[in-house]
Design a protein around this motif. Sequence first.
Motif, PDB file in Angstrom:
ATOM      1  N   LEU A  70      37.371  41.924  44.435  1.00 60.81           N
ATOM      2  CA  LEU A  70      37.635  41.616  42.568  1.00 60.81           C
ATOM      3  C   LEU A  70      36.187  41.511  42.351  1.00 60.81           C
ATOM      4  CD1 LEU A  70      40.755  40.090  42.896  1.00 60.81           C
ATOM      5  CD2 LEU A  70      40.727  41.856  42.604  1.00 60.81           C
ATOM      6  N   ALA A  71      35.522  40.196  42.261  1.00 60.85           N
ATOM      7  CA  ALA A  71      34.026  40.223  41.585  1.00 60.85           C
ATOM      8  C   ALA A  71      33.801  41.377  41.684  1.00 60.85           C
ATOM      9  CB  ALA A  71      33.371  38.471  41.869  1.00 60.85           C
ATOM     10  N   GLY A  72      33.441  41.947  42.050  1.00 58.27           N
ATOM     11  CA  GLY A  72      32.939  43.651  41.521  1.00 58.27           C
ATOM     12  C   GLY A  72      33.304  44.359  41.486  1.00 58.27           C
ATOM     13  N   ARG A  73      34.362  44.653  40.865  1.00 59.92           N
ATOM     14  CA  ARG A  73      35.073  44.882  40.159  1.00 59.92           C
ATOM     15  C   ARG A  73      35.320  44.819  38.639  1.00 59.92           C
ATOM     16  NH1 ARG A  73      40.927  47.222  41.297  1.00 59.92           N
ATOM     17  NH2 ARG A  73      40.857  48.204  40.293  1.00 59.92           N
ATOM     18  N   PHE A  81      39.817  41.044  36.249  1.00 62.44           N
ATOM     19  CA  PHE A  81      41.186  41.262  37.160  1.00 62.44           C
ATOM     20  C   PHE A  81      41.017  39.608  38.092  1.00 62.44           C
ATOM     21  CE2 PHE A  81      38.749  45.089  36.960  1.00 62.44           C
ATOM     22  CZ  PHE A  81      39.231  46.036  37.469  1.00 62.44           C
ATOM     23  N   GLY A  82      42.584  39.379  38.580  1.00 59.64           N
ATOM     24  CA  GLY A  82      42.746  38.469  38.756  1.00 59.64           C
ATOM     25  C   GLY A  82      43.017  38.993  40.477  1.00 59.64           C
ATOM     26  N   GLY A  83      43.396  36.788  41.110  1.00 60.22           N
ATOM     27  CA  GLY A  83      43.762  37.057  42.516  1.00 60.22           C
ATOM     28  C   GLY A  83      44.014  36.500  42.617  1.00 60.22           C
ATOM     29  N   ALA A  84      44.570  35.602  44.316  1.00 61.22           N
ATOM     30  CA  ALA A  84      45.092  34.491  44.225  1.00 61.22           C
ATOM     31  C   ALA A  84      43.651  33.971  45.186  1.00 61.22           C
ATOM     32  CB  ALA A  84      46.087  34.525  45.942  1.00 61.22           C
ATOM     33  N   LEU A  92      40.859  34.309  38.625  1.00 63.55           N
ATOM     34  CA  LEU A  92      40.169  35.410  37.359  1.00 63.55           C
ATOM     35  C   LEU A  92      39.135  35.596  36.951  1.00 63.55           C
ATOM     36  CD1 LEU A  92      41.639  36.672  34.962  1.00 63.55           C
ATOM     37  CD2 LEU A  92      40.888  35.225  33.350  1.00 63.55           C
ATOM     38  N   TRP A  93      38.590  36.856  37.645  1.00 65.43           N
ATOM     39  CA  TRP A  93      36.966  37.116  37.347  1.00 65.43           C
ATOM     40  C   TRP A  93      36.615  38.412  35.874  1.00 65.43           C
ATOM     41  CZ3 TRP A  93      33.969  35.255  40.882  1.00 65.43           C
ATOM     42  CH2 TRP A  93      34.624  34.794  42.400  1.00 65.43           C
ATOM     43  N   LEU A  94      36.049  37.174  35.521  1.00 67.28           N
ATOM     44  CA  LEU A  94      35.386  37.792  34.432  1.00 67.28           C
ATOM     45  C   LEU A  94      33.783  38.143  34.694  1.00 67.28           C
ATOM     46  CD1 LEU A  94      36.653  35.019  32.089  1.00 67.28           C
ATOM     47  CD2 LEU A  94      38.016  36.989  32.323  1.00 67.28           C
ATOM     48  N   PRO A  95      33.720  39.064  33.819  1.00 63.71           N
ATOM     49  CA  PRO A  95      32.154  39.692  33.547  1.00 63.71           C
ATOM     50  C   PRO A  95      31.116  38.721  32.483  1.00 63.71           C
ATOM     51  CG  PRO A  95      33.481  41.248  32.569  1.00 63.71           C
ATOM     52  CD  PRO A  95      34.553  40.056  33.184  1.00 63.71           C
ATOM     53  N   LEU A  96      30.257  38.621  32.955  1.00 64.80           N
ATOM     54  CA  LEU A  96      29.382  37.787  32.032  1.00 64.80           C
ATOM     55  C   LEU A  96      28.521  38.692  31.112  1.00 64.80           C
ATOM     56  CD1 LEU A  96      27.683  35.106  34.263  1.00 64.80           C
ATOM     57  CD2 LEU A  96      29.575  34.905  32.151  1.00 64.80           C
ATOM     58  N   LEU A  97      28.779  39.050  30.458  1.00 67.49           N
ATOM     59  CA  LEU A  97      28.542  40.415  29.339  1.00 67.49           C
ATOM     60  C   LEU A  97      27.313  39.968  28.293  1.00 67.49           C
ATOM     61  CD1 LEU A  97      31.460  42.949  29.545  1.00 67.49           C
ATOM     62  CD2 LEU A  97      29.211  43.050  31.036  1.00 67.49           C
ATOM     63  N   ASN A  98      26.006  40.575  27.731  1.00 69.50           N
ATOM     64  CA  ASN A  98      25.274  40.147  26.778  1.00 69.50           C
ATOM     65  C   ASN A  98      25.065  41.878  26.134  1.00 69.50           C
ATOM     66  OD1 ASN A  98      23.599  38.893  24.722  1.00 69.50           O
ATOM     67  ND2 ASN A  98      22.140  40.131  25.536  1.00 69.50           N
ATOM     68  N   GLY A  99      26.390  41.250  24.879  1.00 70.42           N
ATOM     69  CA  GLY A  99      26.949  42.959  25.066  1.00 70.42           C
ATOM     70  C   GLY A  99      27.437  43.786  25.692  1.00 70.42           C
TER      71      GLY A  99
END
Length: 404
Positions: A70-73, A81-84, A92-99
């Motif tokens: 899920l982290a990769g997704r 993306f969420g999971g248990a 809750l997995w969130l992308p770390l985005l710079n732009g």
Amino acid sequence: MSERDALHGLLRQSHRARPEDLPGMARQAAQQLGADDMVLYLVDHEQRQLLPMPGPGAPPRESLAIEGTLAGRAFSMLCPFGGATDAGGARLWLPLLNGLERMGVAEVVTAAPVPDSSVAAFEADASLLAELVISRSQYSDTIERIRRRAPMRLAAEMLRAQLPPLTFSTGHMIISGILEPCYDVGGDAFDYAVNGDIAHLALFDAVGHGSGGGMRAVMLASLALAAYRNARRDGFDLIATYHHIDTAVRDHDRRGLITGVLAELDQRTGRLRVIAAGHPSGLVIRRGKVATVLPTPTALPVTLGDRRPPVVAEEALEPGDDLLFYTDGIIEARSADGERFGTERLVDFTVRALADELPLPETARRLVHAILAYQDDRLQDDATVLMVRFLGPSTVQATWPHRD
């Protein structure tokens, strides 16, 4: 506390924060928003693993593969993306985005699933933390050390320090590049800049792979990059830029040879202008098919530019078009039985990846990894791609001066 308070807390701490402080800052911000924890993961240079960022008080974590998690997704698709959790909580997995530049992911641990209305607050924190990862990497080796999974050779150290961020978006165009191998490069390099409405693009492939650990090729590529930026910043047009690079490299090494592509794309009109200096031609992909194979060569390789004048090819891009430039290490990759990867396989893979509606940086990542897999992860030459997605004309009228 409110989202605003959590962000203000991060900002206040950020001015004197070291990279080692970021995991603790992430945890504190997450707890202010009602979560139990937030853990930061950085993507490795090969973009295969997500590596936990250690710090005082950071919970123990193992590295995670991008494929099949899920982290990769979240990393691949640029969305949460969420999971248990094993303890009955939620993640809750969130992308770390710079732009659109992907730095990794953030893992938010909560007692119950985060409601949709609260996800934006965690995304805001993750966005600021990604900016801090970028800025702190300029002053410390900590982040770079985390992202490395193998020793980097000197030639690769020199070249990778000169590359721009892998991905950039203006909202009307996306640029994404990737270069492999990460730790032992030959002479491939790419560059870009967006000045007002004009996107400047370049891809270089210098000879000398294997000589002195690739150092000769890297020196040539570095000189080409510097000459390209020098000409671009002086406002040269494509032809003058080609001659400027050619003269600079020839004055340094008359026996050196660099193939390359120089291009300009007008975001207002989709007008594309290209010089292909002895390099594989680029492809324009439109609605799932190759619309145009750009002509090549339209100029001799660098250091031979005084023997024949270059020609600028032009193409009109339509909104939604994808432009692919690549080095010959892509199509000349060979399987264990000696079969070339070839242009047809390149086109087939790219079209299928685009049909999956993947983000452009993910398409570039998977394309280069497909080349690696085809050669059993043993590249005989650098494999570099530079992709551009033309989204449509800008609604904002830029006034940046540009000499055509």
